[in-house]
Design a protein around this motif. Structure first.
Motif, PDB file in Angstrom:
ATOM      1  N   MET A 152       0.930  -1.227  -0.147  1.00 14.39           N
ATOM      2  CA  MET A 152       0.081   0.190   0.037  1.00 14.39           C
ATOM      3  C   MET A 152       0.711   1.258   0.035  1.00 14.39           C
ATOM      4  SD  MET A 152      -3.156  -0.670   0.093  1.00 14.39           S
ATOM      5  CE  MET A 152      -3.234  -2.149  -0.826  1.00 14.39           C
ATOM      6  N   LEU A 174      -9.352  -3.094  14.342  1.00 20.38           N
ATOM      7  CA  LEU A 174      -9.508  -3.917  13.257  1.00 20.38           C
ATOM      8  C   LEU A 174     -10.277  -2.881  12.370  1.00 20.38           C
ATOM      9  CD1 LEU A 174     -10.746  -7.298  14.431  1.00 20.38           C
ATOM     10  CD2 LEU A 174      -8.568  -6.740  13.389  1.00 20.38           C
ATOM     11  N   THR A 200      -9.440  -1.698   8.253  1.00 23.37           N
ATOM     12  CA  THR A 200     -10.578  -1.771   7.372  1.00 23.37           C
ATOM     13  C   THR A 200     -10.858  -0.377   6.626  1.00 23.37           C
ATOM     14  OG1 THR A 200     -11.599  -3.353   8.558  1.00 23.37           O
ATOM     15  CG2 THR A 200     -12.633  -2.730   6.514  1.00 23.37           C
ATOM     16  N   ILE A 219      -7.897   0.424   4.340  1.00 18.11           N
ATOM     17  CA  ILE A 219      -7.795  -0.108   2.917  1.00 18.11           C
ATOM     18  C   ILE A 219      -8.741   0.642   2.020  1.00 18.11           C
ATOM     19  CG2 ILE A 219      -7.971  -2.258   1.883  1.00 18.11           C
ATOM     20  CD1 ILE A 219      -6.903  -3.561   4.395  1.00 18.11           C
ATOM     21  N   ILE A 248      -8.402   2.234  -1.594  1.00 23.96           N
ATOM     22  CA  ILE A 248      -8.799   2.055  -2.961  1.00 23.96           C
ATOM     23  C   ILE A 248      -9.341   3.233  -3.445  1.00 23.96           C
ATOM     24  CG2 ILE A 248     -10.682   0.562  -3.877  1.00 23.96           C
ATOM     25  CD1 ILE A 248     -10.190  -1.516  -1.610  1.00 23.96           C
ATOM     26  N   ALA A 300      -5.851  -6.425  -1.146  1.00 20.55           N
ATOM     27  CA  ALA A 300      -6.393  -5.218  -0.188  1.00 20.55           C
ATOM     28  C   ALA A 300      -7.953  -5.582   0.156  1.00 20.55           C
ATOM     29  CB  ALA A 300      -5.958  -3.825  -0.289  1.00 20.55           C
ATOM     30  N   MET A 301      -8.630  -5.225  -0.906  1.00 17.47           N
ATOM     31  CA  MET A 301     -10.133  -5.488  -0.693  1.00 17.47           C
ATOM     32  C   MET A 301     -10.345  -6.908   0.289  1.00 17.47           C
ATOM     33  SD  MET A 301     -12.687  -6.825  -3.275  1.00 17.47           S
ATOM     34  CE  MET A 301     -12.377  -8.603  -3.157  1.00 17.47           C
ATOM     35  N   LEU A 333      -8.194  -8.488   2.277  1.00 18.10           N
ATOM     36  CA  LEU A 333      -8.118  -8.269   3.675  1.00 18.10           C
ATOM     37  C   LEU A 333      -8.908  -7.310   4.405  1.00 18.10           C
ATOM     38  CD1 LEU A 333      -5.645  -8.673   5.759  1.00 18.10           C
ATOM     39  CD2 LEU A 333      -4.670  -6.390   4.952  1.00 18.10           C
ATOM     40  N   ALA A 334      -9.441  -6.373   3.776  1.00 22.08           N
ATOM     41  CA  ALA A 334     -10.411  -5.357   4.486  1.00 22.08           C
ATOM     42  C   ALA A 334     -11.428  -6.072   4.790  1.00 22.08           C
ATOM     43  CB  ALA A 334     -10.647  -4.090   3.469  1.00 22.08           C
ATOM     44  N   LEU A 354     -10.996  -8.567   7.692  1.00 23.71           N
ATOM     45  CA  LEU A 354     -10.518  -7.990   9.140  1.00 23.71           C
ATOM     46  C   LEU A 354     -12.044  -7.454   9.588  1.00 23.71           C
ATOM     47  CD1 LEU A 354      -7.417  -5.544   8.431  1.00 23.71           C
ATOM     48  CD2 LEU A 354      -7.759  -7.792   9.751  1.00 23.71           C
ATOM     49  N   TYR A 355     -12.977  -6.921   8.553  1.00 20.01           N
ATOM     50  CA  TYR A 355     -14.183  -6.217   9.016  1.00 20.01           C
ATOM     51  C   TYR A 355     -15.055  -7.604   9.564  1.00 20.01           C
ATOM     52  CZ  TYR A 355     -18.891  -4.460   8.739  1.00 20.01           C
ATOM     53  OH  TYR A 355     -19.985  -4.108   9.133  1.00 20.01           O
ATOM     54  N   PHE A 392     -13.952 -10.174  11.021  1.00 16.02           N
ATOM     55  CA  PHE A 392     -13.276 -10.417  12.382  1.00 16.02           C
ATOM     56  C   PHE A 392     -13.813  -9.500  13.564  1.00 16.02           C
ATOM     57  CE2 PHE A 392      -9.664 -12.692  10.662  1.00 16.02           C
ATOM     58  CZ  PHE A 392      -9.581 -14.015  11.381  1.00 16.02           C
ATOM     59  N   GLN A 393     -14.413  -8.591  13.090  1.00 14.87           N
ATOM     60  CA  GLN A 393     -15.031  -7.564  14.489  1.00 14.87           C
ATOM     61  C   GLN A 393     -16.208  -8.399  14.813  1.00 14.87           C
ATOM     62  OE1 GLN A 393     -15.320  -3.472  13.384  1.00 14.87           O
ATOM     63  NE2 GLN A 393     -14.570  -4.091  11.709  1.00 14.87           N
ATOM     64  N   ASP A 418     -18.615  -6.690  16.127  1.00 15.13           N
ATOM     65  CA  ASP A 418     -19.979  -5.962  15.760  1.00 15.13           C
ATOM     66  C   ASP A 418     -20.283  -5.819  14.416  1.00 15.13           C
ATOM     67  OD1 ASP A 418     -17.808  -4.336  15.276  1.00 15.13           O
ATOM     68  OD2 ASP A 418     -18.459  -2.687  16.284  1.00 15.13           O
TER      69      ASP A 418
END
Lengths: 250, 643, 387
Positions: free
Chosen positions: B576, B612, B616, B619, B623, C178-179, C181-182, C185-186, C188-189, C191
């Motif tokens: 990145m 976390l 998110t 990223i 993009i 990256a998408m 991963l995002a 990660l999202y 994994f939360q 909420d």
């Protein structure tokens, strides 16, 4: 004088401080054959990039057709659909596919993904492909993989693909490069034939080839038009002589 | 009280000689009655004498007296300490034998007397010749502030020899005065004196002064020091507001759904309840109807509807009132706290910026090697993260053999460079060289290596995290004030990043190698015709990029754990950084690292509970960023970039 | 035209034949048929492998034919799994909750039912309320629609953003990574509304078929997976064999040339990216009921990279290559990591394959890229052309 097909006026473009095109103005008529010559770095390729939408100029106008459409806001594919075909300096055909597939892809037909997905082979299309293959002398090679063709054949295939697009303006970058004398003659014939019904603009280094085309010549120098007229008249032009000889003697 | 201490001081001055010669027992015998039956007034004399005597046993005696452990032997009138049925000598503290309660009379100081004794003790401790004891006393006061400590603390300030401790005492006295000063004016004065102080304890003092209690009433009482009015539904939930009404007996308790259900269940008669068949009670509406019927029959308490609750809320006023009744004091405290908080906010911003800067340094270190290989050779190295890991493990192995941490780091840095440089060159020769002009396949092949290297590290070093310990002089943090602090390791990483920036710029711009590298980047064909061997340049460039990753690995290992997966944690961020910064440019990487570092810290600050989510959003931002600057912040222009 | 398509692509017929024989063979030898030569758990493994083959085919179309090395298709796979998982978990929990509430004297209200289900599902992340994304979870056909709609929309929006800004090559790969991963990660939360790192579980229990044995269910899913793979294979073979195939291969080989021929390259890439994303999601929706559990770890970028590994080893640019690669590598992988492979004693050291399999895979992957760029599928060229 015939109707103007493409009018480029006052166009300039700069790369990192280097002025590749400098207030260039040039016009092409409906059906004409034109050669553009000029020393290295005169802006010939950049001029093509601008007309076909690859490079956006800093200023100036590029006006197309009867309805005076500005080409500057359009993407490369839209400009191609408007009716401008381009041949690159190096032959760029799809080497992994057959000659027929190459031509079929170029054939003037709806270009949307859905239309292409639902595309069906028709007699009419097959006849058009045969006609073009005939014209470029590749009728026997339709099922061959394009990558197996000789250099000259690839050049012709690319010209054939341009013709299949049925453009109103053809921009051709150094078609004779790397060709044998025989191949050049044939290329000249193809181009002159094509220019009967449409505008064909040839960028070329090779004076002999240009002479054989026997058409109006525009000389570019430092991104602007230096001279225009028949080959004999421009080669007699003192400024042109200075530019070419001056470079050689430098 | 003040009088008493003045007296003590005066005695101290006038009678230096004999008082020191006195023994504790003698001194107590002179005041035997007051010691045995101390009164709020009479105790002063004893305490004065004790303070002025300067006897070392005075402090344990006072503590024992306060704890009601002092006894008098009826036989001879001598005083002792008695604890756990054992008798102790007051002078020496030695055990004298079992305490026989028949022969002893206990001294029972009352509450007032014990407070006076406590004050005298504080005074003793605050003036103790041992500075550690004085510090301990000051700390004890700071921990639990109390009104009674103010005077002894003030009294001890002037004679305090240690300037630092004197300043602490003065500051503490200011805080005490702000809370416990005699007059409102004195307190307002003291509060004003606190205004410039950012420390946590000062903010705690001000917050204590500004403590509020929530309350509810039909109309706002006149006699409260109002902090603010609360609007149900906005400042507190309607349910919470109604609970307050119920707690204050201002409204009937609501009937919750489970209570309705329970009430209905227990009133079922022959399949009917409240006139409705049980099987129809599967909607709230029908249940309410049935419940109302039961309530009318007097079987259950009446329903409190939502309208009732809203009406009750509307006819009451909810507010928070300061515990401190004097509005002048709360205003002064509010003003002081606001001023402090403004400064705290600025300091926090500065602290955040420092944090972001150190994060940016790490990203820069992690990404710069990648940027070089990607920019110069167009090769994307998915195993770059594993080179970082390799560097960190090199540091770990060096520390196994060299126990001196400073020396081991000094060895590890060049060694990590050498190891990863070698690995990079080997990889270039064996794999990447064969894949030029096939960038996607390079990506996959290097990814294959990345899997293999990661698993290899796992097989060699195990899955648990390995420590890479930093030298002692890198422990701790540079503290600017209570808010701004930055650890020395992060400073060191920042400095390392700066050094790297300098070295790389120097190598690229000022050396023959750099010239050749730039030549190959811009036009490999032309460079080759000028006699530059692009093969050699590619090999060296790849080695250089990998070597830098190794050094970055040591740096990262110092502040994070060394695991076989640590490279993977940085690889996406590194990409990145390179993509955002713009390919093929050191300044671009710097800009990219700064942007990503600051952005990540900024997002974490906005949403501190959720790192976390921060990643998110970052990223997603990147993009979107690429939409507007597809070629990164520092983009190459011209025909070279178009191809 | 259909006729000529099959006639021109005999490999499709061969593939369908092989797939049918395989499915029938497994069925006959399964526990459900009473023979039990193949255990139910292995039937599930085979069914899952068919789903992996389907996503590999999609990956091959987007990468091998269109030249977009997407490192995000496993994210779509996972989203498909989550979409079906939401219904499975909801419907099953609903049945349990209704059973429990039926014991009470009063019939439950809709609110009570919903609260109780919410409590069951989200208690593990300290919540009991249904997030809005579960709005359709109670209706099977709407949730089935979501399998297609959600990944499709995500692919459409992401692809539109990426392709219109002319991000290509490795940049695009990194962006898709990256998408992914995002997204993981999202998820994994806690909420995120999808139970954080607990994921969705108990998906192997099909609501309404509690009395049917897992042996039978596994065969049903095997058939469903085989059907999906067959249909997907035929569909993509049809897509890539016609003029569409010409255009996307043209984009792979020379994007600029296709543009100057007047094709809007972005639209084609977007079409291929989205359609393959949707097929990936369908594969995922069939995979996870057989796996029984889905959690955000499944979506992590590494999974998508493995997908690329399968396709590369199997052979890019040929659909059967993708199928071979996915089946071969994933089965081999579970054989090695499951302890099936015998340890190799070297005297001074014993190679345990659970530890060394990834090293072997990584290095053989490098070797394939270097020496056999056509992958296993390339061997067929020799077999077909030699005689």
């Amino acid at each position: 004088m015939m109707n103007t097909l493409l009018e480029v006026s006052g166009v300039s473009v700069t790369f990192d401080g280097f002025r590749a095109i400098n207030n260039l103005s040039i016009q092409f008529a409906e059906a004409e054959l034109r050669a553009i010559i000029g020393p290295n770095g005169a802006g010939k390729t950049t001029f093509m990039d601008i007309v076909t939408g690859k490079t956006k100029p800093d200023e100036g106008r590029v006006i197309w057709g009867e309805r005076n459409i500005s080409l500057l806001g359009l993407s490369e594919s839209d400009i191609a659909i408007q009716g401008i075909g381009r041949k690159f300096q190096k032959p760029t055909v799809f080497e992994a596919q057959t000659v027929r597939q190459n031509l079929a892809m170029a054939l003037k037909n709806p270009r949307s993904p859905f239309a292409v997905l639902m595309h069906k082979r028709t007699q009419a299309n097959a006849a058009r492909i045969d006609a073009i293959a005939e014209q470029i002398g590749l009728l026997d090679s339709l099922t061959r993989i394009a990558g197996e063709l000789s250099h000259g054949q690839k050049q012709w295939l690319e010209i054939g693909m341009l013709l299949a697009q049925e453009p109103r303006l053809l921009l051709i970058d150094e078609p004779a490069a790397g060709m044998t004398a025989e191949e050049r003659e044939k290329t000249t014939d193809i181009l002159r034939e094509a220019a009967r019904t449409r505008a064909v603009v040839v960028v070329e280094h090779d004076m002999e080839f240009v002479r054989r085309l026997g058409c109006k010549v525009t000389v570019l120098h430092e991104g602007a038009v230096l001279a225009e007229g028949s080959l004999d008249s421009v080669t007699a032009n003192q400024k042109v002589i200075d530019v070419y000889l001056g470079r050689e003697h430098a | 009280m003040i009088r008493l201490l003045f007296l003590a001081a005066a005695l101290c001055l006038t009678l230096p000689g004999p008082s020191h010669a006195q023994s504790l027992q003698n001194l107590l015998q002179t005041h035997a009655d007051e010691v045995l039956k101390p009164g709020r007034r009479s105790v002063g004399v004893v305490l004065d004498d004790l303070v002025s005597s300067g006897l070392p046993q005075a402090v344990p005696f006072l503590e024992a007296w306060r704890d009601r452990e002092i006894v008098q032997r009826d036989a001879d009138g001598r005083f002792f300490r008695s604890a756990d049925d054992t008798l102790f000598d007051l002078e020496t503290g030695e055990v004298l034998g079992p305490a026989e309660s028949d022969a002893l009379t206990q001294s029972r100081p009352n509450g007032g007397v014990r407070r006076a004794i406590g004050d005298a003790l504080v005074q003793f401790q605050l003036s103790d010749p041992d500075i550690t004891k004085r510090r301990a006393a000051v700390d004890a006061i700071a921990r639990s502030m109390d009104a009674s400590q103010l005077t002894p603390l003030r009294m001890s300030i002037e004679a305090e020899p240690d300037t630092a401790l004197k300043a602490t005492k003065t500051r503490l006295a200011g805080m005490l005065a702000a809370r416990f000063g005699k007059t409102p004016e004195a307190r307002i004065d003291a509060i004003g004196g606190l205004a410039g102080d950012l420390s946590v304890d000062v903010r705690a003092v001000l917050n204590t002064i500004l403590a509020t209690t929530g309350d509810v009433a039909e109309t706002l009482p006149d006699d409260v020091n109002l902090a603010r009015l609360l609007q149900p539904g906005i400042d507190l939930t309607e349910a919470e507001a109604y609970r307050q009404l119920v707690a204050n007996d201002l409204a009937p308790p609501p009937i919750p759904a489970h209570a309705i259900r329970a009430a209905l269940s227990s009133n079922i008669v022959d399949g009917f309840v409240g006139g409705l068949a049980v099987h129809t009670l599967d909607t709230d509406e029908n249940r309410m109807t049935a419940y109302r019927a039961l309530a009318q029959a007097g079987e259950v308490p009446p329903l409190v509807t939502a309208q009732d609750q809203a009406a009750a809320l509307a006819s009451h006023v909810f507010y928070q009132a300061y515990d401190e009744p004097d509005i002048r004091i709360t205003d002064a405290a509010r003003a002081a706290l606001d001023a402090i908080e403004t400064r705290v906010a600025f300091s926090q911003a500065a602290d955040l910026a420092l944090d972001a800067l150190s994060l940016a340094s790490i990203y820069f270190l992690a990404a710069i090697g990648l940027a070089i290989t990607f920019g110069v050779m167009g090769v994307i190295n998915m195993a770059h993260g594993e080179f970082i890991m390799m560097g960190a493990y090199t540091g770990f192995v060096v520390q196994l053999f060299v126990p001196d941490y400073t020396l081991s780091i000094l060895i590890a840095l060049p060694l990590a460079f050498a190891v990863t440089f070698g690995a990079g060159v080997a990889m270039e020769r064996l794999v990447i060289r064969h894949l030029y002009h096939r960038p996607l396949e390079t990506l996959l092949a290097t990814f294959g290596l990345s899997i293999a290297l990661q698993q290899l590290a796992k097989n060699i070093f195990g899955t648990q995290a390995r420590p890479l310990t930093s030298p002692g002089w890198l422990d701790g943090a540079l503290v600017f004030n209570d808010v701004i602090a930055i650890s020395y390791i992060r400073i060191a990483i920042f400095v390392l990043a700066l050094i790297f920036l300098g070295v790389i710029l120097y190598v690229l711009k000022r050396t023959r190698l750099g010239l050749e590298v730039r030549a190959v980047t811009q036009n490999p064909g032309m460079a080759a015709s000028m006699g530059i061997n692009p093969d050699r340049i590619n090999m060296l460039t790849f080695g250089l990029g990998s070597g830098i990753a190794g050094i970055a690995g040591v740096a990262i290992g110092l502040y994070a754990k060394v695991t076989s997966e640590m490279g993977a944690d940085y690889i996406v961020q590194s990409f990145m950084t390179v993509v955002v910064g713009g390919v093929g440019n050191v300044w671009g990487t710097l800009a990219g690292a700064s942007l990503i570092g600051f952005l990540q810290k900024g997002i974490e600050w906005l949403n501190p509970s959720n790192t976390l989510a921060a990643q998110t959003y970052m990223i997603l931002f990147i993009i979107l960023f690429i939409q507007f600057r597809p070629k990164g912040i520092v983009a190459l222009k011209g025909r070279a970039a178009a191809d | 035209m259909r006729h000529s398509f099959i006639a021109q692509n005999p490999s499709v017929l061969w593939f369908l034949l092989a797939l049918s024989l395989f499915t029938l063979g497994v069925t006959v030898l399964s526990e459900a048929a009473g023979v039990a030569v193949i255990s139910t758990s292995f039937v599930k493994t085979l069914g899952k492998t068919l789903c992996l083959c389907l996503i590999a085919v999609a990956m091959d179309v987007v990468w091998g034919y269109c030249g977009i090395l997407s490192l995000g298709h496993f994210a779509f796979f996972g989203l498909g799994g989550y979409a079906i998982g939401m219904w499975l978990m909801y419907a099953r929990t609903e049945a349990i909750v209704l059973d429990a509430l039926a014991q009470q004297p009063l019939p439950p209200t809709p609110q009570e039912v919903s609260d109780a289900i919410g409590n069951q599902i989200f208690g593990v992340v300290g919540s009991s309320e249904f997030p809005w994304i579960w709005a359709f979870a109670d209706t099977l056909y709407l949730q089935l629609l979501m399998i297609v709609v959600i990944p499709g929309l995500l692919a459409l929006v992401f692809g539109w953003l990426a392709f219109r800004s002319r991000v290509t090559g490795v940049y695009l790969s990194i962006l898709t990574q990256a998408m992914t991963l995002a997204l993981s990660l999202y998820l994994f939360q806690n909420d995120s509304g999808l139970r954080g790192n607990n994921g969705l579980s108990g998906l192997q229990n099909i609501p309404g078929y509690e009395d049917t044995s897992q042996a039978v269910i596994s065969i049903v899913f095997l058939w469903a997976s085989a059907l999906a793979l067959g249909a997907g294979y035929v569909f993509f073979a049809w897509v890539v064999s016609g003029k569409m195939g010409s255009v996307i291969k043209g984009i792979r080989d020379n994007e600029a040339r296709v543009r100057f021929l007047g094709y809007r390259v972005e639209s084609y890439k977007l079409f291929i990216f989205t359609i393959t994303a949707i097929v990936s999601a369908i594969a995922g929706a069939l995979y996870y009921p057989q796996a029984g559990i889905i959690n955000p770890g499944e979506i992590a970028p590494i999974a998508s990279i493995y997908l690329a590994v399968w396709v590369a080893i199997g052979g890019r640019g040929r659909l059967y290559g993708a199928v071979i690669g996915a089946a071969f590598v994933s089965l081999l992988s579970s054989w090695f990591t499951g302890g099936g492979a015998p340890a190799v004693p070297l005297g001074f050291y014993t190679i345990q394959w659970t530890d060394w399999w990834l090293v072997l895979l990584g290095l053989s992957f490098v070797a394939v890229t270097l020496f056999f760029p056509k992958g296993i599928g390339g061997l067929f060229d020799y077999l077909v052309r030699k005689p």
